[in-house]
Design a protein around this motif. Structure first.
Motif, PDB file in Angstrom:
ATOM      1  N   ASN A  33       7.738   7.851  -5.681  1.00  0.00           N
ATOM      2  CA  ASN A  33       7.470   8.966  -4.761  1.00  0.00           C
ATOM      3  C   ASN A  33       6.719  10.098  -5.446  1.00  0.00           C
ATOM      4  OD1 ASN A  33       8.667   7.675  -2.605  1.00  0.00           O
ATOM      5  ND2 ASN A  33      10.623   8.733  -2.830  1.00  0.00           N
ATOM      6  N   GLY A  34       6.841  10.230  -6.756  1.00  0.00           N
ATOM      7  CA  GLY A  34       6.093  11.258  -7.471  1.00  0.00           C
ATOM      8  C   GLY A  34       4.597  11.109  -7.294  1.00  0.00           C
ATOM      9  N   ALA A  35       4.109   9.869  -7.305  1.00  0.00           N
ATOM     10  CA  ALA A  35       2.679   9.611  -7.086  1.00  0.00           C
ATOM     11  C   ALA A  35       2.352   9.582  -5.595  1.00  0.00           C
ATOM     12  CB  ALA A  35       2.276   8.286  -7.739  1.00  0.00           C
ATOM     13  N   SER A  36       3.221   8.988  -4.801  1.00  0.00           N
ATOM     14  CA  SER A  36       2.966   8.896  -3.360  1.00  0.00           C
ATOM     15  C   SER A  36       2.884  10.269  -2.716  1.00  0.00           C
ATOM     16  CB  SER A  36       4.069   8.078  -2.682  1.00  0.00           C
ATOM     17  OG  SER A  36       3.980   6.723  -3.055  1.00  0.00           O
ATOM     18  N   ASP A  37       3.824  11.130  -3.044  1.00  0.00           N
ATOM     19  CA  ASP A  37       3.823  12.473  -2.464  1.00  0.00           C
ATOM     20  C   ASP A  37       2.557  13.236  -2.855  1.00  0.00           C
ATOM     21  OD1 ASP A  37       6.285  11.849  -1.372  1.00  0.00           O
ATOM     22  OD2 ASP A  37       7.435  13.064  -2.798  1.00  0.00           O
ATOM     23  N   LEU A  38       2.088  13.027  -4.086  1.00  0.00           N
ATOM     24  CA  LEU A  38       0.858  13.685  -4.538  1.00  0.00           C
ATOM     25  C   LEU A  38      -0.333  13.258  -3.685  1.00  0.00           C
ATOM     26  CD1 LEU A  38      -0.731  15.432  -6.599  1.00  0.00           C
ATOM     27  CD2 LEU A  38      -1.018  13.308  -7.931  1.00  0.00           C
ATOM     28  N   MET A  39      -0.433  11.968  -3.359  1.00  0.00           N
ATOM     29  CA  MET A  39      -1.574  11.493  -2.566  1.00  0.00           C
ATOM     30  C   MET A  39      -1.598  12.163  -1.199  1.00  0.00           C
ATOM     31  SD  MET A  39      -3.200   9.683  -4.626  1.00  0.00           S
ATOM     32  CE  MET A  39      -2.677   9.361  -6.300  1.00  0.00           C
ATOM     33  N   VAL A  40      -0.435  12.341  -0.591  1.00  0.00           N
ATOM     34  CA  VAL A  40      -0.371  13.011   0.712  1.00  0.00           C
ATOM     35  C   VAL A  40      -0.674  14.496   0.544  1.00  0.00           C
ATOM     36  CG1 VAL A  40       1.133  13.584   2.659  1.00  0.00           C
ATOM     37  CG2 VAL A  40       1.206  11.288   1.655  1.00  0.00           C
ATOM     38  N   GLU A  41      -0.199  15.089  -0.546  1.00  0.00           N
ATOM     39  CA  GLU A  41      -0.470  16.496  -0.821  1.00  0.00           C
ATOM     40  C   GLU A  41      -1.973  16.750  -0.953  1.00  0.00           C
ATOM     41  OE1 GLU A  41       0.326  19.252  -4.705  1.00  0.00           O
ATOM     42  OE2 GLU A  41       2.009  18.026  -4.033  1.00  0.00           O
ATOM     43  N   VAL A  42      -2.676  15.847  -1.620  1.00  0.00           N
ATOM     44  CA  VAL A  42      -4.111  16.026  -1.877  1.00  0.00           C
ATOM     45  C   VAL A  42      -4.964  15.598  -0.687  1.00  0.00           C
ATOM     46  CG1 VAL A  42      -6.049  15.248  -3.323  1.00  0.00           C
ATOM     47  CG2 VAL A  42      -3.860  15.864  -4.379  1.00  0.00           C
ATOM     48  N   PHE A  43      -4.630  14.450  -0.071  1.00  0.00           N
ATOM     49  CA  PHE A  43      -5.499  13.867   0.953  1.00  0.00           C
ATOM     50  C   PHE A  43      -4.951  13.974   2.376  1.00  0.00           C
ATOM     51  CE2 PHE A  43      -6.464  11.478  -3.007  1.00  0.00           C
ATOM     52  CZ  PHE A  43      -7.769  11.891  -3.160  1.00  0.00           C
ATOM     53  N   GLY A  44      -3.807  14.598   2.567  1.00  0.00           N
ATOM     54  CA  GLY A  44      -3.219  14.717   3.898  1.00  0.00           C
ATOM     55  C   GLY A  44      -2.828  13.348   4.443  1.00  0.00           C
ATOM     56  N   ASP A  45      -3.010  13.151   5.750  1.00  0.00           N
ATOM     57  CA  ASP A  45      -2.654  11.869   6.364  1.00  0.00           C
ATOM     58  C   ASP A  45      -3.408  10.700   5.734  1.00  0.00           C
ATOM     59  OD1 ASP A  45      -0.717  12.829   8.065  1.00  0.00           O
ATOM     60  OD2 ASP A  45      -2.044  12.977   9.798  1.00  0.00           O
ATOM     61  N   ALA A  46      -4.609  10.960   5.242  1.00  0.00           N
ATOM     62  CA  ALA A  46      -5.402   9.907   4.586  1.00  0.00           C
ATOM     63  C   ALA A  46      -4.775   9.493   3.255  1.00  0.00           C
ATOM     64  CB  ALA A  46      -6.836  10.373   4.367  1.00  0.00           C
ATOM     65  N   GLY A  47      -3.801  10.244   2.785  1.00  0.00           N
ATOM     66  CA  GLY A  47      -3.103   9.892   1.552  1.00  0.00           C
ATOM     67  C   GLY A  47      -1.936   8.953   1.755  1.00  0.00           C
ATOM     68  N   LYS A  48      -1.566   8.691   3.014  1.00  0.00           N
ATOM     69  CA  LYS A  48      -0.470   7.754   3.305  1.00  0.00           C
ATOM     70  C   LYS A  48      -0.947   6.336   3.032  1.00  0.00           C
ATOM     71  CE  LYS A  48       1.675  10.809   6.648  1.00  0.00           C
ATOM     72  NZ  LYS A  48       2.032  11.008   8.061  1.00  0.00           N
ATOM     73  N   HIS A  49      -0.132   5.546   2.353  1.00  0.00           N
ATOM     74  CA  HIS A  49      -0.597   4.270   1.808  1.00  0.00           C
ATOM     75  C   HIS A  49       0.511   3.224   1.785  1.00  0.00           C
ATOM     76  CE1 HIS A  49       1.036   6.936  -1.280  1.00  0.00           C
ATOM     77  NE2 HIS A  49       1.657   5.855  -1.698  1.00  0.00           N
ATOM     78  N   ALA A  50       0.110   1.987   1.595  1.00  0.00           N
ATOM     79  CA  ALA A  50       1.050   0.913   1.279  1.00  0.00           C
ATOM     80  C   ALA A  50       1.355   1.029  -0.214  1.00  0.00           C
ATOM     81  CB  ALA A  50       0.422  -0.449   1.592  1.00  0.00           C
ATOM     82  N   ARG A  51       2.495   0.464  -0.645  1.00  0.00           N
ATOM     83  CA  ARG A  51       2.877   0.670  -2.036  1.00  0.00           C
ATOM     84  C   ARG A  51       3.782  -0.449  -2.532  1.00  0.00           C
ATOM     85  NH1 ARG A  51       6.658   5.711  -3.133  1.00  0.00           N
ATOM     86  NH2 ARG A  51       8.293   4.218  -2.656  1.00  0.00           N
ATOM     87  N   ALA A  52       3.683  -0.688  -3.835  1.00  0.00           N
ATOM     88  CA  ALA A  52       4.664  -1.514  -4.536  1.00  0.00           C
ATOM     89  C   ALA A  52       5.220  -0.679  -5.669  1.00  0.00           C
ATOM     90  CB  ALA A  52       4.004  -2.780  -5.086  1.00  0.00           C
ATOM     91  N   ALA A  53       6.529  -0.724  -5.854  1.00  0.00           N
ATOM     92  CA  ALA A  53       7.194  -0.034  -6.960  1.00  0.00           C
ATOM     93  C   ALA A  53       7.980  -1.100  -7.725  1.00  0.00           C
ATOM     94  CB  ALA A  53       8.113   1.062  -6.447  1.00  0.00           C
ATOM     95  N   VAL A  54       7.553  -1.361  -8.948  1.00  0.00           N
ATOM     96  CA  VAL A  54       8.067  -2.510  -9.696  1.00  0.00           C
ATOM     97  C   VAL A  54       8.665  -2.054 -11.020  1.00  0.00           C
ATOM     98  CG1 VAL A  54       7.399  -4.706 -10.744  1.00  0.00           C
ATOM     99  CG2 VAL A  54       6.243  -3.924  -8.674  1.00  0.00           C
ATOM    100  N   GLY A  55       9.842  -2.543 -11.324  1.00  0.00           N
ATOM    101  CA  GLY A  55      10.447  -2.290 -12.631  1.00  0.00           C
ATOM    102  C   GLY A  55       9.932  -3.295 -13.643  1.00  0.00           C
ATOM    103  N   VAL A  56       9.590  -2.812 -14.833  1.00  0.00           N
ATOM    104  CA  VAL A  56       9.100  -3.672 -15.912  1.00  0.00           C
ATOM    105  C   VAL A  56       9.851  -3.321 -17.192  1.00  0.00           C
ATOM    106  CG1 VAL A  56       6.808  -3.946 -14.873  1.00  0.00           C
ATOM    107  CG2 VAL A  56       7.201  -2.091 -16.483  1.00  0.00           C
ATOM    108  N   ASN A  57       9.821  -4.240 -18.151  1.00  0.00           N
ATOM    109  CA  ASN A  57      10.577  -4.003 -19.380  1.00  0.00           C
ATOM    110  C   ASN A  57       9.786  -3.264 -20.447  1.00  0.00           C
ATOM    111  OD1 ASN A  57       8.897  -6.064 -20.152  1.00  0.00           O
ATOM    112  ND2 ASN A  57      10.446  -7.151 -21.328  1.00  0.00           N
TER     113      ASN A  57
END
Length: 129
Positions: A88-112
């Protein structure tokens, strides 16, 4: 390469937590860092994504029609399951910068692990004019 422009798409390579040439947030979520720290790290990655995109578009972010997708990789312990909250730290930024055009599909993956031990890496796809 940092960004590939093809047709109406811009593919931004994975960006990590670099600020002024220094790596930030080196460690794992669930061990060295909290969800809130992870969100701050993801925001840094998002800022770096936008900076790379801006450079590829010759400084013209008005050409961005939409943030299509983010891929967020979270360096985390086996027990950590809040990767979406970190992303959400990156997702919220995209909406903050681009408005509705910042809403996106997303994958959040844990890695080692991630490059140089950073906590988060973010890649992105944008539609551009």
């Amino acid at each position: 390469v940092r960004v590939v422009l093809t047709g109406s798409k811009a593919f931004v390579s994975g960006q990590v937590t670099v600020v002024d040439g220094q790596f930030q947030y080196q460690g794992r979520l669930g061990k060295e860092y909290s969800v809130e720290d992870g969100q701050k790290a993801a925001r840094i990655c998002g800022l770096n994504v936008i900076a790379q995109l801006k450079a590829a578009l010759n400084g013209d972010l008005d050409r961005v029609k939409r943030c299509v997708r983010l891929g967020v990789f979270v360096n985390s312990t086996d027990e950590f399951t809040d990767q979406p909250k970190v992303a959400n730290g990156a997702s919220d930024l995209m909406v903050e910068v681009f408005g509705d055009a910042g809403k996106h599909a997303r994958a959040a993956v844990g890695v080692n692990t991630l490059p140089v031990g950073v906590a988060v890496e973010v890649e992105a796809v944008f539609e551009v004019a």
